[in-house]
Design an enzyme around this catalytic site. Structure first.
Site, PDB file in Angstrom:
ATOM      1  N   ARG A 148       0.864  -1.174   0.000  1.00 35.01           N
ATOM      2  CA  ARG A 148       0.000   0.000   0.000  1.00 35.01           C
ATOM      3  C   ARG A 148       0.905   1.229   0.000  1.00 35.01           C
ATOM      4  O   ARG A 148       2.051   1.161   0.448  1.00 35.01           O
ATOM      5  CB  ARG A 148      -0.895   0.028   1.239  1.00 35.01           C
ATOM      6  N   LYS A 172      -2.244  -1.876   7.967  1.00 33.20           N
ATOM      7  CA  LYS A 172      -3.407  -1.287   8.644  1.00 33.20           C
ATOM      8  C   LYS A 172      -3.463  -1.739  10.097  1.00 33.20           C
ATOM      9  O   LYS A 172      -3.167  -2.890  10.408  1.00 33.20           O
ATOM     10  CB  LYS A 172      -4.694  -1.690   7.918  1.00 33.20           C
ATOM     11  N   HIS A 244      -2.036   1.986  -5.993  1.00 33.30           N
ATOM     12  CA  HIS A 244      -2.828   0.774  -5.762  1.00 33.30           C
ATOM     13  C   HIS A 244      -2.924  -0.084  -7.020  1.00 33.30           C
ATOM     14  O   HIS A 244      -3.105  -1.305  -6.927  1.00 33.30           O
ATOM     15  CB  HIS A 244      -4.222   1.166  -5.259  1.00 33.30           C
ATOM     16  N   ARG A 247      -0.179  -2.473  -6.792  1.00 36.51           N
ATOM     17  CA  ARG A 247      -0.489  -3.505  -5.791  1.00 36.51           C
ATOM     18  C   ARG A 247      -1.444  -4.543  -6.393  1.00 36.51           C
ATOM     19  O   ARG A 247      -1.251  -5.748  -6.222  1.00 36.51           O
ATOM     20  CB  ARG A 247      -1.106  -2.824  -4.567  1.00 36.51           C
ATOM     21  N   HIS A 270      -4.046  -8.814   3.930  1.00 35.80           N
ATOM     22  CA  HIS A 270      -5.500  -8.797   4.063  1.00 35.80           C
ATOM     23  C   HIS A 270      -5.911  -9.587   5.302  1.00 35.80           C
ATOM     24  O   HIS A 270      -5.450 -10.712   5.506  1.00 35.80           O
ATOM     25  CB  HIS A 270      -6.171  -9.433   2.842  1.00 35.80           C
ATOM     26  N   TYR A 279      -9.417 -11.117  -6.713  1.00 31.94           N
ATOM     27  CA  TYR A 279      -8.477 -11.351  -7.816  1.00 31.94           C
ATOM     28  C   TYR A 279      -8.805 -12.620  -8.589  1.00 31.94           C
ATOM     29  O   TYR A 279      -8.389 -12.775  -9.729  1.00 31.94           O
ATOM     30  CB  TYR A 279      -7.042 -11.409  -7.275  1.00 31.94           C
TER      31      TYR A 279
END
Length: 298
Positions: A148, A172, A244, A247, A270, A279
């Site tokens: 990110r 995150k 992004h 990514r 994630h 994806y």
């Protein structure tokens, strides 16, 4: 209770109890601040504890003329989270967003670049400048490790474990993970460190920051976006390209080459495999070939 006090308490809750990063907290509170501005502009004097669903509905009708369905859905979600917090803390009995429906959205697949397009992006970098060497290392790291943009700007020298073939990434919620880094990506980072960064006048407090601006300070997220946007224009790419995008391309290319979805989830950081599963929808022809190649009844 005033809106200012409610927002201050909410930010504290998100930071301390939810463990969210500063950038995520800004995103969580942005839509509530938009509601507050709307109330002020229309001289509606009502506290967050007293506001009703019809007041919220009027606000939603107002912004519907200005934003698309996806943004409207995000605003409703942000407000719902805020008022859920107020209910949780017993400031309110009910959530005024309970009866507000979000617009139906189709699943938006992320934009990606082909390997050739990424090569074209890198080829557009002017390597005759110090910033060029840095920018090449930035693009190679974003695409090579699937980071990110905030993870890239926060990357430190002490996070580089090149002998082991990993970098430590802070994602995150301040969660840390180790991401493999290829020899090629290591090479471009080392070139930047040895030939550019080592000659810079680094400002106090940024001695450990990997990627620096001309003034010897940490690069901003906005600057990374600008760098990539300019490169996309210079390379003639007819696509909207952002950090992004690199990514997404990282994850998609791994999947196309047979990588395990669970491994991709871990590398991307994630929390849920459901997020990574988007994806799977990106290249159905590839999935069909996998089925034909590996299924016992092919």
């Amino acid at each position: 209770m005033k809106w200012e006090n409610a927002l201050q308490d909410y930010r504290r809750y998100l930071r301390i109890e939810r463990g969210l990063s500063a950038n995520t907290i800004v995103n969580y509170t942005f839509d509530v601040e938009k509601l507050v501005r709307y109330l002020e502009e229309h001289e509606i004097i009502i506290s967050p504890c007293e506001i009703k669903d019809e007041d919220i509905q009027q606000f939603i009708y107002h912004i519907a003329k200005q934003v698309n369905a996806r943004t409207r859905s995000r605003i409703i979600s942000g407000l719902r989270n805020f008022f859920s917090y107020l209910v949780f803390e017993d400031y309110r009995k009910t959530n005024p967003l309970d009866l507000v429906e979000s617009p139906r959205l189709g699943r938006k697949l992320p934009d990606t670049l082909s390997v050739e397009e990424i090569d074209a992006l890198i080829a557009a970098i002017d390597l005759s400048t110090p910033e060029g060497e840095r920018n090449r290392a930035i693009i190679e790291t974003l695409y090579g490790c699937g980071l990110r943009v905030s993870e890239l700007t926060d990357l430190r020298l002490s996070d580089l474990f090149f002998e082991e073939g990993f970098i430590m990434v802070t994602g995150k919620g301040e969660k840390q993970r180790f991401v493999p880094i290829a020899d090629e990506t290591q090479k471009y980072i080392n070139l930047y460190r040895q030939h550019i960064r080592s000659h810079m006048d680094i400002q106090k407090g940024f001695e450990d920051t990997l990627f620096l601006n001309r003034r010897g300070k940490k690069l901003t997220r906005a600057m990374i976006f600008t760098i990539i946007k300019r490169l996309a224009g210079n390379s003639g790419l007819n696509k909207k390209v952002s950090p992004h995008t690199l990514r997404h391309s990282f994850a998609t290319h791994l999947l196309e080459n047979g990588a395990d979805l669970r491994a991709i989830q871990q590398m991307l950081g994630h929390a849920s495999i459901t997020t990574t599963e988007i994806y799977v929808h990106m290249d159905r022809s590839h999935l069909k070939s996998i089925m034909e190649q590996f299924h016992p009844r092919r």
